[in-house]
Write an enzyme that holds these catalytic residues in place. Structure first.
Site, PDB file in Angstrom:
ATOM      1  N   ASN A  20     -11.752  -4.572   3.894  1.00  0.00           N
ATOM      2  CA  ASN A  20     -11.080  -4.930   1.852  1.00  0.00           C
ATOM      3  C   ASN A  20     -10.201  -5.739   1.145  1.00  0.00           C
ATOM      4  O   ASN A  20      -9.812  -6.208   0.597  1.00  0.00           O
ATOM      5  CB  ASN A  20     -11.329  -3.428   0.668  1.00  0.00           C
ATOM      6  CG  ASN A  20     -10.146  -2.774   1.258  1.00  0.00           C
ATOM      7  OD1 ASN A  20     -10.244  -1.900   2.215  1.00  0.00           O
ATOM      8  ND2 ASN A  20     -10.000  -2.258  -0.030  1.00  0.00           N
ATOM      9  N   ASP A  63      23.429 -33.169  18.229  1.00  0.00           N
ATOM     10  CA  ASP A  63      22.864 -32.262  17.414  1.00  0.00           C
ATOM     11  C   ASP A  63      21.929 -31.402  17.329  1.00  0.00           C
ATOM     12  O   ASP A  63      21.453 -30.210  16.696  1.00  0.00           O
ATOM     13  CB  ASP A  63      22.197 -33.290  15.966  1.00  0.00           C
ATOM     14  CG  ASP A  63      23.267 -34.426  15.547  1.00  0.00           C
ATOM     15  OD1 ASP A  63      24.239 -33.884  15.201  1.00  0.00           O
ATOM     16  OD2 ASP A  63      22.703 -35.107  14.969  1.00  0.00           O
ATOM     17  N   ASP A  76       0.678  -0.764   0.183  1.00  0.00           N
ATOM     18  CA  ASP A  76       0.279   0.047   0.426  1.00  0.00           C
ATOM     19  C   ASP A  76       1.075   1.588  -0.323  1.00  0.00           C
ATOM     20  O   ASP A  76       2.221   0.804   0.369  1.00  0.00           O
ATOM     21  CB  ASP A  76      -1.356   0.086   1.670  1.00  0.00           C
ATOM     22  CG  ASP A  76      -2.277  -0.686   0.860  1.00  0.00           C
ATOM     23  OD1 ASP A  76      -2.232  -1.135  -0.369  1.00  0.00           O
ATOM     24  OD2 ASP A  76      -2.667  -1.179   2.234  1.00  0.00           O
TER      25      ASP A  76
END
Length: 1161
Positions: free
Chosen positions: A741, A838, A379
């Protein structure tokens, strides 16, 4: 359900507004018909609800529902954990853990285990994997749960509010939750509508429905215009009331909210990890099955050939179980159980840090999705710009210009420095101080804006953006507007509010000279402000000051002293060509101020009746006393400034290969200009309007989308079409939005950004990330963190797969060749390597902070493999090297280190079953074998420790130590693993099958492990193309966009031949036609005004038209005769005389563009 006591159902009434259907309203009988059907009198409203009366609206709520949306059921922590457990990697790990645990329990506590002297630790492996799974799903679920709570807390304060309703004939405040269908709600400016309805009555009522429909213009509600009221819209001006026809899930706003409650799709990383997990599971299972059958065949052959082997059922079963355990160990080693933890830790770490960067991540996985974003559809208002109109430059008295905050701050002092006049006796001429007084007077009094508290309790100007910009300028000048507005020497006589049709506002004031201290008596002054072309049209004179301040050069010569002159053709052209046109090209909205003074006698000559208010309030009065003979004094350029840092952020996106597109409801010229300032619109790019875009075919869209940079006048549908088409083309799309909207587009996008300040509840619900500061620059931070997450996962994946490939190969081959079918790495050792290490590596590599280097490479497409060629090069190269090191040490170690492993060498090394039970050297053989395997285990671990540093980079750059000192987690974990390894080797004993090593042996292990660092440097120097032939082919990169190509023909349709010349004379003739059209349009107002001035005479009542007097004066500054002197006739100059009308026509030539940009001034 009981019989409906009302004429309509909730569904029937909701059809009125979705979409708006005025014809259906008429079919229902209009307002009266619906009110009658709902059993309500619009003059009194529903009855007042008292607690002691019970629920008197039970029937209404049963038929039409309550004004609440069904609460989204929050998933409990257990539900989130259960969903997380459905991840494919989690399922594989869980199955492997259960199998490992079952076999471990059987081995430790099954038949014959009491005769086994080994420590009962085989069950630990399965339990440890289950603990790892639990940690992963718990950490991820808690993170999701907390983010959802944060989001709900963000909107909690906005959920409930009070609205004004008419009940029992009284105005009462009720909760939005208590609004019923049939209620009469009262509206005021600023109200956010909570229900759909039908207009009852009001005055100048206008609603902003942009948040609901995307329509940028305010919609006027009136009995003779639009009747339908939309929930989710906002009242911008006027007052009124409406009858509620739909609430809750049946309202327009409610339906929009409900439509957004859908499940989220898997992110690109999730899809790739799931695919990888399936491949690893297949490969791991295949390796395990192969290993199982090879060892079984080997054992069967040994049973047949060796008569000394115990062939009892218990012994055979025990050996088969041992082989099966070895096979399961391969599966456990193959599956990267640290990978989901690394993803979870990376996302959790990133989202926590992103909140500090004003990004509230609602959907955890949106963070990593943003890292792969290829385009951002943003926008304009509030995101790229500040959503705060500001005066940035202007002129006073034509030749005194100002530009920027510093010059505006000293404008008052600069104007006061202009002393003297060209004609001291001429009161119309204003010196600098007098002009400043008139200028601030016009800004302060001719305005409806005011200073007050906003929703956050901060003091700011409230009102139209243009008016707040002007008041902001006076404040920057150090002048308080209230010193004029509240000054008793000014009396407001009549206000002519701003009209979008007239594009101007006027205020008539009476100035008391005595109170002001400037003389005796009073006079009237009409202040007018508005669009520059409009105010210029109304003006016949202009105040001029000597040259000063910021210079806007022109062809007109500046006076030496302040003066007043007729608005000549040359001056009009000067204003137009050198100021208005210049400001328009810079996307500034121009605003002009003018005034007109009347002495009391002159003003009263206009009024022949005592009903002064009645006459002055009519628009025709404004036409006569406010729309002519004005003195033009100032012109300013206002804009919604680009947010600081936005151009830099857009440039950063471009460097990162992310295309930024502006999608706005503004007109094409303003959008193009702002996009240019932001760096979005570049040479060769395409800027087009939504109505044109939506008519293109899919093929045409695909042709222009790579070059489309600005989409102006866009509707929500246009934004959805754009997002959908970009996704179809394989783009990863991020979208910003703040209105209701925007909800569908935000939901459709891969990552939806809503505005935390200006965003509606619908937009936030639909979005993945909330920008807490509404700033585009925060999107760049989200992009950076997203790439950091992806990189962190890839770093760990590179490390994990290197460990797993090496471990699987070493385990597989060493188990096959070992004389006792035992692996070089025991199950418990693999537990340390494959789980603890790990997991710690996941924490170390997942907490790497992002670097700006991440934004200097293009994004990865959705089709790109998770493991790049550079990563494969490092994984395969390091794995081969580690396998070679481990096998050389394992098989050649006895022959290299004979001073430590002489007995092992003498009896055939590790492939031998040893000298046999009872042999004098059996103990020495077993001890040396343990030493060798300990060295293999130790070397294996240190190879991983140093390779962890290698994995800090997944590209081909050599400096793997860059920024390592900034990651305290990494340094601490590196040290912790090294210390823990020392303790395990030294004190692990029977549990880890290790023995203590001497200093030399430790040195050898560490040195061999360190070799992985220089190897990594060598591998990075090898071109990726060398390995590309042996690796899966990468998807072809998209062709670069050629911005020099001509635009497609469908964007340049042939223009219709109007037959009009583009010459200056032809443009003047066209301007004259526009003027004549405008003149004919206002003739009814002329007639009406003449009728009003004619009093209540028979001539007025008969409706005869007033005479139209033609003035032949050619002097622009010529005074128009009063109504009394002209027999109450309107005056209009002849066509050949040059005056304000023709000055306006000249101005029209250059400001046609400016007129379009001032549609919403």
């Amino acid at each position: 359900m009981t019989q409906n006591p009302f004429k309509f159902t909730a569904q029937q009434l909701s059809e009125l507004v979705d979409p708006k259907n005025e014809e259906l309203l008429k079919k229902y009988g209009g307002l009266e018909g619906i009110a009658q059907a709902l059993k309500v009198d619009v003059k009194t409203g529903l009855p007042i609800h008292k607690p002691e009366d019970g629920n008197i609206f039970a029937d209404r709520e049963e038929v039409f529902g309550r004004n609440v949306l069904p609460e989204t059921k929050s998933k409990s922590l257990l539900q989130l954990m259960w969903e997380a457990l459905h991840d494919k990697i989690m399922i594989i790990l869980s199955v492997a853990a259960i199998v490992s645990l079952s076999i471990g329990l059987y081995e430790d506590f099954g038949p014959g285990s009491e005769n086994n002297d080994e420590p009962k630790v085989h069950w630990i492996e399965g339990v440890a994997i289950l603990v790892s799974v639990f940690i992963v799903i718990t950490a991820g679920s808690i993170n999701d749960y907390q983010k959802e709570k944060q989001f709900r807390a963000l909107n909690a304060k906005k959920d409930d509010r009070k609205v004004k309703a008419l009940r029992g004939g009284e105005n009462v405040m009720i909760s939005v939750y208590d609004v019923q269908v049939g209620d009469v709600l009262l509206l005021e400016p600023g109200d956010l509508l909570c229900a759909d309805g039908v207009f009852i009555q009001g005055h100048n009522l206008k609603c902003d429905e942009s948040a609901a429909t995307g329509e940028s213009d305010t919609i006027e509600k009136a009995a003779d215009k639009e009747h339908l009221i939309l929930s989710g819209s906002k009242v911008t001006e006027g007052v009124g009331s409406f009858l509620v026809t739909a609430v809750g899930v049946n309202s327009f706003h409610g339906k929009t909210m409900m439509s957004l409650r859908t499940e989220n799709e898997d992110t690109p990383l999730q899809v790739k990890l799931n695919a990888l997990a399936e491949k690893i599971a297949v490969i791991g299972t295949a390796a395990a099955v192969l290993m199982f059958f090879v060892l079984i065949i080997k054992y069967v052959i040994q049973l047949i050939r060796d008569d000394n082997i115990d062939k009892s059922f218990a012994s055979v079963l025990s050996e088969i179980v041992k082989i099966f355990i070895s096979a399961i160990t391969v599966v456990v080693v193959a599956v990267p159980e640290g990978l989901p933890l690394a993803v979870t830790l990376a996302l959790a770490f990133a989202t926590t840090r992103m909140l500090k960067d004003n990004n509230l991540v609602r959907v955890l996985n949106a963070c990593e999705t943003m890292g792969g974003a290829t385009t951002v559809c943003s926008d304009k208002t509030g995101t790229l710009t500040q959503n705060k109109m500001t005066v940035v430059k202007g002129v006073v008295g034509r030749f005194f210009g100002f530009e920027g905050p510093e010059q505006i701050a000293r404008l008052a002092e600069d104007l006061k420095s202009f002393k003297g006049k060209t004609d001291p006796a001429n009161k119309e001429i204003k010196d600098g101080a007098e002009l400043l007084d008139v200028l601030v007077e016009g800004i302060s009094i001719n305005s409806t804006a005011f200073e007050g508290e906003n929703d956050e309790g901060k003091i700011e100007f409230i009102g139209s953006k243009s008016e707040t910009a002007l008041l902001g300028m006076t404040k920057a000048m150090g002048i308080d507007y209230r010193s004029y507005r509240d000054n008793p020497c000014y009396q407001v006589v009549q206000v002519y509010p701003f009209s979008s049709a007239k594009k101007s506002m006027a205020t008539l004031i009476k100035v008391n000279r005595e109170a002001k201290g400037t003389g005796k008596g009073s006079f009237y002054r009409m202040h007018v402000k508005g669009a520059s072309e409009i105010v210029l049209r109304y003006s016949t004179k202009a105040l001029l000051l000597p040259e000063g301040g910021f210079k806007f050069p022109g062809k007109t010569k500046a006076p030496e002293l302040p003066t007043i002159v007729p608005l000549t053709r040359a001056l009009a052209e000067d204003y137009n060509n050198n100021i208005i046109e210049r400001f328009a090209n810079e996307s500034l909205r121009t605003f002009s101020l003018a005034y007109r003074d009347f002495e009391e006698d002159e003003f009263k000559a206009y009024l022949n009746e005592p009903t002064e208010e009645e006459i002055l309030s009519h628009n025709a009065a404004l036409t006569e006393i406010g729309n002519k003979d004005l003195t033009f004094m100032s012109l300013v350029g206002i804009e919604d400034p680009v947010r600081p840092g936005v151009p830099e952020a857009v440039a950063t996106c471009r460097n990162a290969g992310v295309v930024v597109r502006m999608v706005t409801g503004d007109n094409i010229n303003t959008a193009r200009a702002i996009a240019t300032k932001c760096g979005i619109y570049t040479q060769g790019g395409i800027a087009m309007e939504g109505p044109k875009f939506r008519t293109l075919t899919e093929e045409e869209m695909d042709k222009i989308l790579p070059r489309l940079q600005v989409l102006a006048r866009s509707s929500p549908t246009d934004k959805q079409i754009l997002v959908g088409r970009l996704k179809y083309l394989g783009e990863t799309v991020a979208v910003t939005g703040d209105g209701t909207n925007d909800g569908p587009a935000l939901k459709m996008a891969d990552v939806g950004f809503s505005m935390g300040i200006a965003g509606t509840e619908v937009a936030k619900e639909a979005s993945s990330i909330i920008l807490m500061d509404d700033n585009f620059s925060s999107i760049v931070k989200a992009l950076l963190w997203g790439r950091s997450v992806n990189d962190s996962v890839k770093k760990f994946l590179q490390f994990q797969l290197t460990v797993n490939i090496t471990a699987v190969i070493v385990t597989f081959i060493s188990a096959i060749v070992d004389g006792e079918n035992g692996s070089a790495l025991t199950a418990v050792q693999l537990l340390w390597v494959n789980l603890i290490m790990d997991t710690l590596a996941a924490l170390a590599l997942a907490t790497e902070k992002p670097t700006q280097d991440m934004l200097l490479r293009p994004p990865e497409s959705k089709r790109s493999p998770l493991i790049t060629h550079s990563m494969w090069k490092m994984i395969v190269g390091e794995a081969i090297f580690q396998v070679i090191i481990n096998f050389v040490l394992l098989f050649a170690g006895p022959y290299i280190f004979t001073n430590w492993l002489q007995t092992l060498k003498d009896h055939g090394g590790v492939m031998s079953s040893g000298p046999g039970k009872g042999h004098p050297q059996e103990k020495a053989f077993n001890e040396e074998k343990t030493v060798l395997k300990t060295m293999v285990f130790n070397t294996f671990v240190f190879l991983q420790i140093f390779n962890e540093i290698n994995c800090r980079r997944i590209d081909n750059r050599l400096n793997v130590f860059a920024g390592i000192y900034k990651n305290a987690y990494f340094i601490c974990i590196f040290i912790f693993i090294a210390v823990a390894q020392f303790l395990i080797v030294t004190f692990g004993g029977d549990a880890f099958k290790t023995t203590s090593l001497n200093a030399a042996q430790w040195g050898i292990c560490i040195l061999l492990g360190f070799l992985s660092l220089p190897l990594g440097m060598i591998l990075r120097l090898i071109p990726d193309s060398t390995f590309a032939l042996c690796l899966p082919k990468l998807p072809a990169a998209a062709d670069p966009v050629d911005f020099t190509e001509p635009l497609p023909d469908f964007l340049n349709p042939p223009r219709a031949d109007t037959g009009l010349s583009t010459s200056s004379a032809e443009r003047h003739r066209n301007a004259e036609l526009k003027w004549d059209f405008a003149l004919n349009a206002i003739r009814p107002e002329m007639n009406l005004f003449g009728t009003i001035h004619g009093g209540r005479s028979g001539r007025a009542m008969s409706g005869s038209s007033p005479r139209i007097q033609t003035s032949t004066t050619g002097d622009v500054g010529g005074r128009v005769s009063s109504f009394a002197n002209n027999g109450r006739a309107m005056t209009a100059p002849v066509q050949n005389a040059f005056n304000a009308k023709q000055a306006w026509k000249i101005a029209m030539v250059g400001v046609a563009r400016q007129r379009r940009e001032n549609n919403e001034v």
